[in-house]
Design a protein around this motif. Structure first.
Motif, PDB file in Angstrom:
ATOM      1  N   ILE A   8       3.778  -5.900   2.014  1.00 32.09           N
ATOM      2  CA  ILE A   8       2.341  -6.079   2.233  1.00 32.09           C
ATOM      3  C   ILE A   8       1.879  -5.461   3.549  1.00 32.09           C
ATOM      4  CG2 ILE A   8       2.482  -8.222   3.473  1.00 32.09           C
ATOM      5  CD1 ILE A   8       0.275  -9.246   1.565  1.00 32.09           C
ATOM      6  N   ASP A  14      -4.378  -4.046   2.802  1.00 31.77           N
ATOM      7  CA  ASP A  14      -4.575  -4.719   1.518  1.00 31.77           C
ATOM      8  C   ASP A  14      -5.586  -5.856   1.605  1.00 31.77           C
ATOM      9  OD1 ASP A  14      -2.538  -3.167   0.262  1.00 31.77           O
ATOM     10  OD2 ASP A  14      -1.038  -4.446   1.197  1.00 31.77           O
ATOM     11  N   VAL A  39      -3.737  -2.975  -5.954  1.00 28.66           N
ATOM     12  CA  VAL A  39      -3.144  -4.286  -5.688  1.00 28.66           C
ATOM     13  C   VAL A  39      -3.786  -5.309  -6.619  1.00 28.66           C
ATOM     14  CG1 VAL A  39      -2.874  -6.136  -4.005  1.00 28.66           C
ATOM     15  CG2 VAL A  39      -2.633  -3.758  -3.278  1.00 28.66           C
ATOM     16  N   VAL A  93       1.434  -4.245  -7.546  1.00 28.57           N
ATOM     17  CA  VAL A  93       0.580  -3.060  -7.680  1.00 28.57           C
ATOM     18  C   VAL A  93       0.656  -2.535  -9.105  1.00 28.57           C
ATOM     19  CG1 VAL A  93       0.157  -0.719  -6.860  1.00 28.57           C
ATOM     20  CG2 VAL A  93       0.983  -2.449  -5.286  1.00 28.57           C
ATOM     21  N   ALA A 118       3.435  -7.207  -2.442  1.00 23.38           N
ATOM     22  CA  ALA A 118       2.172  -6.994  -3.130  1.00 23.38           C
ATOM     23  C   ALA A 118       2.507  -6.517  -4.538  1.00 23.38           C
ATOM     24  CB  ALA A 118       1.354  -5.951  -2.404  1.00 23.38           C
ATOM     25  N   ARG A 174       0.818  -1.205   0.000  1.00 22.53           N
ATOM     26  CA  ARG A 174       0.000   0.000   0.000  1.00 22.53           C
ATOM     27  C   ARG A 174       0.853   1.256   0.000  1.00 22.53           C
ATOM     28  NH1 ARG A 174      -4.829   0.158  -1.759  1.00 22.53           N
ATOM     29  NH2 ARG A 174      -3.370  -1.293  -2.589  1.00 22.53           N
TER      30      ARG A 174
END
Length: 199
Positions: free
Chosen positions: A37, A41, A93, A88, A86, A10
């Motif tokens: 992460i 999320d 995401v 993105v 993650a 994020r």
């Protein structure tokens, strides 16, 4: 949920970043970024982790919300020799990825990724796989990386080969998934393979 196959973020940025030993460093990616992460999320991760189509060839899922929350809690634990990320795209995401050390002595590791179904067939998985190789070899100091996929998952096998891994064989009945034994295809690559050096 197998933490080895998922991890997400994020951070608002156009760079691809990863968390290693509590340090955030840049890892360039042309189209899709990767970040450490966070629990924020949860909704985005659960959207694909609970999708039966996405989970068709995985050893986990489809997830309950509790499963996904437990996965995120585990993924947020910083471990030496492991990067959980993650994926993105345009501040959204769209998947998770990880690379981790399996043997410090042998400098060997494994990698895995999951991409949301709405972002399949757009080249993101191949880009993520290439970034994971770079991360494993350049940042974790590994000499060999491996990945597995279900024999029926032809798309994932193509991604691994496009990223530079070689098909090395078939593991018979090596995983027990939803009550039945399944085979896995094993793919591997040496750092010297990608650099054209002798092992």
């Amino acid at each position: 949920m197998n933490r080895k196959l998922h991890l997400l973020p994020r951070h608002r940025s156009t760079r691809c970043e990863f968390l290693q030993e509590n340090r955030l460093e840049a890892l360039k990616g042309d189209r899709a970024g990767q970040y450490s992460i966070q629990m924020g999320d949860l909704e985005a991760v659960h959207a694909f982790a609970s999708d039966p189509v996405v989970c068709r060839y995985t050893t986990w899922g489809p997830n309950t919300l509790a499963d996904t929350r437990a996965f995120l809690e585990d993924a947020m634990v910083g471990r030496v020799g492991e990067c959980s990320l993650a994926v993105v795209r345009q501040d959204q995401v769209i998947g998770s990825a990880a690379v981790w050390t399996t043997s410090v002595t042998d400098r060997a590791g494994e990698m895995g990724y999951t991409i949301a179904r709405s972002h399949w067939a757009q080249g993101h998985a191949t880009e993520v796989a290439v970034l994971l190789l770079d991360l494993g070899f350049s940042r974790l100091g590994l000499e060999r990386l491996a990945a597995t996929c279900d024999p029926e998952n032809a798309a994932s096998a193509r991604v691994l080969e496009k990223a530079g891994l070689q098909h090395e064989g078939r593991l018979r009945g090596n995983v027990l998934v939803r009550g039945r034994r399944r085979d896995s295809l094993i793919f591997g690559v040496l750092r010297t393979d990608l650099r054209g050096e002798a092992p």
